[in-house]
Design an enzyme around this catalytic site. Structure first.
Site, PDB file in Angstrom:
ATOM      1  N   ASN A 119     -11.193  -4.217  -4.159  1.00 33.47           N
ATOM      2  CA  ASN A 119      -9.972  -5.134  -4.299  1.00 33.47           C
ATOM      3  C   ASN A 119      -9.840  -6.452  -4.952  1.00 33.47           C
ATOM      4  OD1 ASN A 119      -7.206  -4.972  -4.158  1.00 33.47           O
ATOM      5  ND2 ASN A 119      -7.032  -5.545  -2.098  1.00 33.47           N
TER       6      ASN A 119
ATOM      7  N   GLU B 178      -9.736  -3.791   0.988  1.00 33.16           N
ATOM      8  CA  GLU B 178      -8.912  -2.807   0.517  1.00 33.16           C
ATOM      9  C   GLU B 178      -7.862  -2.297   1.538  1.00 33.16           C
ATOM     10  OE1 GLU B 178      -8.721  -1.747  -3.022  1.00 33.16           O
ATOM     11  OE2 GLU B 178     -11.205  -1.445  -2.591  1.00 33.16           O
TER      12      GLU B 178
ATOM     13  N   ARG C 276     -12.691   6.370  -2.197  1.00 32.71           N
ATOM     14  CA  ARG C 276     -11.921   5.547  -1.652  1.00 32.71           C
ATOM     15  C   ARG C 276     -12.195   5.114  -0.238  1.00 32.71           C
ATOM     16  NH1 ARG C 276      -9.129   1.373  -3.511  1.00 32.71           N
ATOM     17  NH2 ARG C 276      -6.693   1.562  -2.876  1.00 32.71           N
TER      18      ARG C 276
ATOM     19  N   THR D 237     -11.417  -5.472  -9.650  1.00 38.19           N
ATOM     20  CA  THR D 237     -11.818  -4.087 -10.011  1.00 38.19           C
ATOM     21  C   THR D 237     -12.500  -3.854 -11.232  1.00 38.19           C
ATOM     22  OG1 THR D 237      -9.698  -3.333  -8.896  1.00 38.19           O
ATOM     23  CG2 THR D 237     -10.736  -1.768 -10.245  1.00 38.19           C
TER      24      THR D 237
ATOM     25  N   GLY E  95      -7.026  -4.270 -12.899  1.00 37.78           N
ATOM     26  CA  GLY E  95      -5.792  -4.639 -12.791  1.00 37.78           C
ATOM     27  C   GLY E  95      -4.837  -4.545 -11.802  1.00 37.78           C
ATOM     28  N   GLY E  96      -5.228  -4.069 -10.900  1.00 37.69           N
ATOM     29  CA  GLY E  96      -4.226  -3.973  -9.617  1.00 37.69           C
ATOM     30  C   GLY E  96      -3.333  -2.967 -10.260  1.00 37.69           C
TER      31      GLY E  96
ATOM     32  N   SER F 187      -4.172   3.665  -3.951  1.00 43.20           N
ATOM     33  CA  SER F 187      -4.841   3.061  -4.965  1.00 43.20           C
ATOM     34  C   SER F 187      -3.983   3.318  -6.329  1.00 43.20           C
ATOM     35  CB  SER F 187      -6.063   3.496  -5.362  1.00 43.20           C
ATOM     36  OG  SER F 187      -6.695   2.943  -6.446  1.00 43.20           O
ATOM     37  N   SER F 188      -4.124   2.191  -7.427  1.00 43.50           N
ATOM     38  CA  SER F 188      -3.422   2.367  -8.466  1.00 43.50           C
ATOM     39  C   SER F 188      -4.534   2.758  -9.602  1.00 43.50           C
ATOM     40  CB  SER F 188      -2.812   1.079  -8.989  1.00 43.50           C
ATOM     41  OG  SER F 188      -1.768   1.032  -8.231  1.00 43.50           O
TER      42      SER F 188
ATOM     43  N   ASP G  53      -4.297  -2.767   0.688  1.00 40.95           N
ATOM     44  CA  ASP G  53      -3.680  -1.802  -0.225  1.00 40.95           C
ATOM     45  C   ASP G  53      -2.609  -0.765   0.621  1.00 40.95           C
ATOM     46  OD1 ASP G  53      -4.388  -2.915  -2.701  1.00 40.95           O
ATOM     47  OD2 ASP G  53      -5.782  -1.475  -3.120  1.00 40.95           O
TER      48      ASP G  53
HETATM   49  N1  GLY Z   1      -7.395  -2.245  -4.910  1.00 40.68           N
HETATM   50  C1  GLY Z   1      -7.019  -1.817  -6.382  1.00 40.68           C
HETATM   51  C2  GLY Z   1      -6.384  -0.474  -6.577  1.00 40.68           C
HETATM   52  O1  GLY Z   1      -6.964   0.381  -5.663  1.00 40.68           O
HETATM   53  O2  GLY Z   1      -5.658  -0.051  -7.188  1.00 40.68           O
END
Ligand code: GLY
Length: 557
Positions: free
Chosen positions: A387, A406, A93, A367, A458-459, A438-439, A409
């Site tokens: 992102n 990013e 990350r 993503t 998909g965020g 992050s997700s 986030d």
């Molecule tokens: N930028 C999307 C995530 O990290 O979830």
């Protein structure tokens, strides 16, 4: 960019993606682009293992899907090595630069400046992908880094035909890309969107990849490329230093695990919220017999589980190198039982009744993800990101590297909303050197007979998509079904069930409203799930690529 007849390009793409087979190995790969899937098989044919294939697919996606991920971004690689049952998460990350501070996206009145954390050099965090590629190759691969990067370098040099999805995402970010001449010169044609099936060549990116192939992490994080990156970012209003780049390190973390109805779930640990939120929601749902529950109640219960798990995301999750996260408690059966006891079968509990002023939305287009498994059970699930589509839109001259955005986030201001509508608190506030929450949820599911590898872009909706797929796996369905499932999503705030066309019947919509839920159909389908499955008994492999995207799933036997 240049134009060549679309039919020729389509035929070339099909040709590349089907002329692959893995020598002596059975392997399944699903990725968001046919050329990335082909890159994986190409290195398997050179004698590589699934981890080499993962390096090849990651790097290829960075070239052929620059909207979703790239060397200027980061991600998570979840690995399983069968011979010693070893599992690890490579956390690549991005990190905040050391000059980052909690007020950096606020104006003098303390209000968030619109788009400052989304567009341009100041929105870019220190990339983790190059370090992740080198680490994955050197520690787990059989081939040299240079062998595994070869297909991506070739794609960058010779070019590839851009598809409709690429153009749709480019259109979304066209205005931002136009602001930066270096970016516009790569992605636009005479200042405008290219025509479908135009050839995108990226010679600077090919040179950057070659540097990494030749010099490993030094090829990116120090030397003349690092100089160009830092100079470019600084001249465009960013705050990177050479020391930020030099000090970047990936971290290997123990993945989070859980059990749902006899299925072992393995997923991303913080700095991603993916695994914790996924397993917490499944733990809540494990108290119900969903197979015997009618479809309406099932959807209500799944929604209520999402609501509670996403609420905890906002309250507790961030970079565990900076904050204490009560992962054990959040994933305990007792905690899930407590949350379950607040769920009524006939009524929604509004999110305003929960503690914490926290919100979270998503567009579901950014993503990328790929999944790989071989017939021994060695496997990789990787979700990678810059992102927003085309990240910050900024490329430092002479690098070919699109930088991420990013930093968005992070929670720029407790109570304020980021690009996904997540409104956060202290746990995910900006600090120098911190990873933003992050997700991403690269995931393995395993029961007595099957091993599944899956994930999606998909965020904020990533986690709910993987949750729906896991529940479908529990029903006995395969990858083809998971990737096609019509999707619905709830992320605590906004207090809304967002659903794709076809995900809810008219009766379900009316009944859910009557139970107190608010609903909104998404304007378009979302997600791009890539999934593979290995049946341990029959030794068969399956692979599926989301019909919403342009990916390619392939099994070589
Ligand atoms: N930028 C999307 C995530 O990290 O979830």
């Amino acid at each position: 960019m240049s134009n060549i007849p679309s039919l020729v390009i389509m035929l070339m793409t099909v040709f590349v993606s089907v002329q692959v087979s893995a020598k002596g190995q059975k392997v399944a790969i699903a990725s968001a682009h046919p050329l990335a899937t082909a890159a994986g098989f190409e290195v398997l044919n050179k004698g590589g293992n699934v981890f080499d294939a993962a390096v090849a697919v990651t790097a290829a996606l960075a070239v052929v899907e620059p909207s979703g991920s790239g060397l200027g971004g980061g991600g998570y690689w979840l690995l399983h090595r069968e011979k010693d049952s070893f599992e690890t998460l490579i956390d690549g990350r991005e990190k905040a630069p050391m000059a980052a501070h909690k007020n950096m996206y606020l104006d003098k009145e303390g209000k968030v400046v619109e788009n400052l954390s989304l567009d341009g050099a100041l929105s870019a965090a220190i990339p983790g992908m190059p370090a992740g590629l080198v680490h994955l190759s050197e520690k787990y691969g059989k081939l040299t880094l240079s062998e595994s990067l070869a297909p991506a370098i070739r794609y960058a040099q010779t070019g590839f035909a851009v598809g409709e999805r690429y153009l749709k995402l480019l259109k979304l970010r066209e205005a931002v890309i136009k602001k930066f001449p270096t970016s516009a010169s790569i992605f636009l044609q005479d200042g405008s969107l290219p025509k479908p099936y135009s050839i995108l060549r990226q010679p600077d990116l090919a040179r950057t990849l070659t540097r990494i192939a030749d010099s490993g992490r030094d090829g990116f994080y120090s030397g003349c490329l690092a100089d160009k990156l830092v100079e470019g970012v600084k001249n465009a209003g960013g705050i990177w230093t050479k020391e930020d780049l030099k000090s970047y390190q990936v971290i290997e973390r123990k993945p989070v695990t859980g059990i749902y109805k006899g299925i072992r779930i393995t997923s991303a640990a913080p700095s991603s919220s993916g695994g914790v939120v996924l397993i917490e929601a499944l733990n809540i749902l494990s108290g119900y017999d969903l197979k015997k529950t009618d479809e309406l109640t099932r959807k209500h219960l799944v929604t209520e589980a999402m609501r509670r798990a996403y609420h905890d995301r906002s309250l507790y999750l961030g970079d565990e190198d900076f904050i204490n996260i009560p992962v054990k408690r959040l994933l305990s059966d007792d905690y899930a039982a407590g949350l379950r006891s607040t769920i009524r079968l006939d009524k929604a509990l509004p999110s305003t009744q929960f503690s914490g002023e926290i919100e979270q939305q998503a567009e579901g287009i950014n993503t990328t993800h790929f999944s790989i498994i071989d017939d021994e059970g060695n496997r990789v699930a990787a979700t990678l990101s810059i992102n927003f589509p085309f990240g910050s839109g900024f490329v430092a001259a002479g690098t070919g590297v699109v930088l991420n955005d990013e930093m968005d986030d992070f929670d720029s201001l407790p109570g304020a909303m980021n690009g996904y509508g997540f409104v956060g608190g202290i746990a995910n506030s900006i600090e120098p050197g911190k990873r933003m929450l992050s997700s991403m949820a690269p995931t393995f599911l395993e029961n007595d007979t099957d091993v599944a590898v899956l994930g999606t872009p998909g965020g904020s909706r990533i986690i709910s998509m993987v949750l729906l797929a896991a529940l479908d796996f529990a029903k006995g369905n395969g990858p083809d079904s998971w990737v096609k499932l019509p999707r619905f999503h709830h992320q605590f705030m906004p207090d809304l069930i967002e659903y794709e066309s076809g995900a809810l019947s008219d009766y379900e919509i009316a009944s859910l409203k009557a139970m107190g839920h608010q609903l909104k159909q998404t304007p378009y389908p979302y997600g791009d799930m890539q999934a593979v499955l290995f049946n341990k008994k029959t030794k068969t492999l399956l692979a599926a690529s989301d019909n919403r995207g342009e990916g390619r799933a392939f099994v070589a036997e």
